[in-house]
Structures are given as structure tokens and as C-alpha cells.
Design a protein around this motif. Sequence first.
Motif, PDB file in Angstrom:
ATOM      1  N   THR A 251     -30.424  40.797-111.191  1.00 31.85           N
ATOM      2  CA  THR A 251     -30.509  39.443-111.741  1.00 31.85           C
ATOM      3  C   THR A 251     -31.962  39.027-111.960  1.00 31.85           C
ATOM      4  N   SER A 252     -32.142  37.995-112.765  1.00 33.62           N
ATOM      5  CA  SER A 252     -33.456  37.386-112.978  1.00 33.62           C
ATOM      6  C   SER A 252     -33.319  35.876-112.917  1.00 33.62           C
ATOM      7  N   ILE A 253     -34.391  35.229-112.501  1.00 31.43           N
ATOM      8  CA  ILE A 253     -34.447  33.768-112.500  1.00 31.43           C
ATOM      9  C   ILE A 253     -35.562  33.349-113.447  1.00 31.43           C
ATOM     10  N   GLU A 264     -34.356  26.033-113.352  1.00 34.59           N
ATOM     11  CA  GLU A 264     -34.284  27.464-113.122  1.00 34.59           C
ATOM     12  C   GLU A 264     -32.903  27.968-113.532  1.00 34.59           C
ATOM     13  N   THR A 266     -30.420  31.400-113.775  1.00 31.22           N
ATOM     14  CA  THR A 266     -30.178  32.761-113.317  1.00 31.22           C
ATOM     15  C   THR A 266     -29.453  33.554-114.395  1.00 31.22           C
TER      16      THR A 266
END
Length: 293
Positions: A251-253, A264, A266
Motif C-alpha cells: 500500500t501507499s499513503i 491522506e 491510502t
Amino acid sequence: MKKIIILLTLIVFISSAFAQEEVTETAPVNKPQEKVVNKNGQNILPEAGDLAVGIDMVPFLNYLGNFANNSVNNSYNGNFLATPNTLFAKYFLNQDLAVRGRVMIMSNNFQNKQYVVDDAAIFNDPNSNDRVVDVMQTVSHDYMIGAGIEKRRGKGRLRGFFAGEINLMFGADKTMYTYGNNYSELNQDPTVYNFGTNDLGADRLVENNDGTYFGVGLGAYLGVEYFIMPNICLGSEVGWQINYTENTQETSIIETWNGNEAEEITTLDSPGNANFNYGFNNPTASLYIMFHF
């Protein structure tokens, strides 16, 4: 590389030349254990109950090669039993049979700090030289534990062996970013330092989580050891392994300005994957020294 090979040959030759005279005793037929001792009666070979700990010789060879020709680019193409930073040990059930074990714990926490202009200071004074700091932090963990059995045979100081092992592996990787300039009504596109993949234009990367992995491996090994003196030997081995690993979701934020405030988000980068491989784990062979107690 030629210098290293010559050096290793000299080490074995000198060690053998200065080693005390050995005596080989043939054991009774009902107990076929060869006993090799020096003239003072010290056992040269390990016995039941002995514990051995190994140390990687490759870094020492690199250093000696660099020292010999005043270079920093020498390298020996081998790894200590195919795994760096590994504690490797053996416990001898008898002279020709040993239990093998290994543990690897490797953690890395790296911070890359860079200056960028202070947007708030520039807003108040276009000629300001004030700076803030952006930070990229990379955290990784790798763990491995293994156990197996080793059968040995040979004559005199030279011992060959074959072994089987099972290994369990676990690890995780994550990269995080912190920024000196914040989102605001007056600064909806703050200045960031581009570490490579974090600058997304109006958005910016806050975290990249590569997930965790778990693996299991089975290995078969062939090797040889030469006892240069009582309780100390040089050895090398090559192995064939089957490995299976699974990686969890990645995953990335991402941080962005949604029109009213910083937000933010996700994102899902990968659902995870699995990997199956087999083959020689170290076809160039390892090189190590072992101490027996």
C-alpha cells in the motif's frame, strides 16, 4: 582474484607447516571412529559434545586484497553460506554426525535528510534564505532461522560432508516521508525535495509499505573442511535449495489538498504475490573459518 587464491594457498601451506605433528589412530572395528591427535595428544578433529561457530572469511579477503594493491574495488564472489549476517553453528553428536543451526537477524533504519526552501519564509520575504528539512526514512527487517543435520566423513585433517536443512524466513520493508513545508490555504502546493518517487506534483507520497513476506526453504549441501590446527578449520560448501515465499498486500499513503484541508489517501499498489524457486544457492562456493569448543 589471483592474489587472493595465492594468499589462501599460502595460509593453508603455512598452517600445515607450523601445525604440530599429527598421529592417526585407527579405532576398533566395532567403533569405526578415526582419532587424529598432534604429538602433544590434543584432538585435531571434533568429538561428541563439541560446539562449532563459524565466521565469514569473505570480508577479510576483501580487506587483504584491498590492502595488497591499495584499492577499494576488490571482491571475492562468494557469500558465507549464501546468507549475510548469519550466525552459523554446529553441535557434534559424534565425530561424523552433527546438528546444524543458523540464525540471521538484520535490521536497517536509514534516514536521508535534505534541505528545501522554507515556503512560509519566502512568502514573508522573497529574499529569505531560510531552509526546512525533508526526510526519507527507510526501515527494513529480515529474519531467518534454520536447522538441519550433517553427515561427515574423511581421512586425517580433511573432512567432507553433506547436509540437509529447513529454513524459515520473515521480513518487512517500509519507506516514510516527512516534510518541512505543510499544506495550507495559502500554500496548496508546498515545495518538497524529490527523493525519486515521492514528488507527485500537487500531491506527495507519505508512506510506501511494501508489506511483509514469509518463506520456507529446504536445502541440500555439500562441503569440505580442512583442520589447520586443533579445533580450527577452514571450510567451503555449495548448496541446492527449494524456496517458497509469500508477500502480503502493498500500500501507499498519499497526501493531497482536497480544497479545504490536507488529506491522506491510502492506495492499494499490489495484492501480494508468491514466489517459488529452486537451484544452486551459491555456485561460487562459500568460504568460512570455524572454531570448535
